[in-house]
Scaffold this motif. Structure first.
Motif, short mmCIF file in Angstrom:
data_model
loop_
_atom_site.label_atom_id
_atom_site.label_comp_id
_atom_site.label_asym_id
_atom_site.label_seq_id
_atom_site.Cartn_x
_atom_site.Cartn_y
_atom_site.Cartn_z
N SER A 152 -121.14 -20.44 28.57
CA SER A 152 -121.24 -19.31 29.49
C SER A 152 -121.26 -19.81 30.93
O SER A 152 -121.74 -20.92 31.20
CB SER A 152 -122.52 -18.49 29.22
OG SER A 152 -123.66 -19.21 29.66
N THR B 245 -124.80 -20.97 32.18
CA THR B 245 -125.23 -22.22 31.56
C THR B 245 -124.37 -23.38 32.04
O THR B 245 -124.89 -24.47 32.32
CB THR B 245 -125.18 -22.11 30.02
OG1 THR B 245 -126.04 -21.05 29.61
CG2 THR B 245 -125.63 -23.40 29.36
N GLU C 83 -117.05 -24.42 31.02
CA GLU C 83 -116.63 -23.05 30.74
C GLU C 83 -115.41 -23.04 29.82
O GLU C 83 -115.32 -22.21 28.91
CB GLU C 83 -116.31 -22.30 32.03
CG GLU C 83 -117.54 -21.92 32.81
CD GLU C 83 -117.22 -21.22 34.12
OE1 GLU C 83 -116.04 -20.89 34.38
OE2 GLU C 83 -118.16 -21.00 34.91
#
Length: 127
Positions: free
Chosen positions: A91, A94, A86
């Motif tokens: 994201s 994901t 992150e």
């Protein structure tokens, strides 16, 4: 003996559910992992036979010391790798998905270096 990825996922799920709910049954694991109750029942039987979990007379599941050790190791990897991805701009969805794939195969050496780097606050620049 190296545990299979699926076993690690079950133990990690038990740990997370235990922290969230305080008590865990097979149905909770089935719902969280989106698996059938018979699949979970078989997996719990194998984990119990191998000494990773116990079940009481009310069918509540507890991690043994061996199960807890694996669950905490995988959970730490999952959490740190998700946060690291992150921070790189991936994201959240994901990052969590990719961390789940990476956490089982990453060497201890590589994980320790990622952990050191993540804790230093620096993000690699790829070059």
């Amino acid at each position: 003996m190296k545990m299979q990825e699926s076993g690690e996922n079950y133990l990690e799920t038990i740990l997370v559910l235990k922290r969230e709910k305080g008590a865990v049954r097979s149905i909770d694991i089935a719902q969280r992992m989106n698996f059938t109750k018979p699949s979970i029942s078989r997996a719990m039987s194998l984990l119990r036979e191998n000494g990773y979990i116990t079940m009481d007379e009310s069918m509540f599941i507890e991690l043994t010391d061996a199960g807890m050790e694996i669950a905490q190791r995988i959970y730490e990897r999952h959490t740190l790798l998700t946060q690291f991805l992150e921070r790189l701009g991936v994201s959240p969805e994901t990052a969590a998905h990719d961390a789940c794939k990476i956490e089982h195969d990453l060497s201890d050496e590589s994980f320790e270096k990622i952990k050191e780097h993540a804790r230093s606050g620096q993000i690699p620049d790829g070059g």
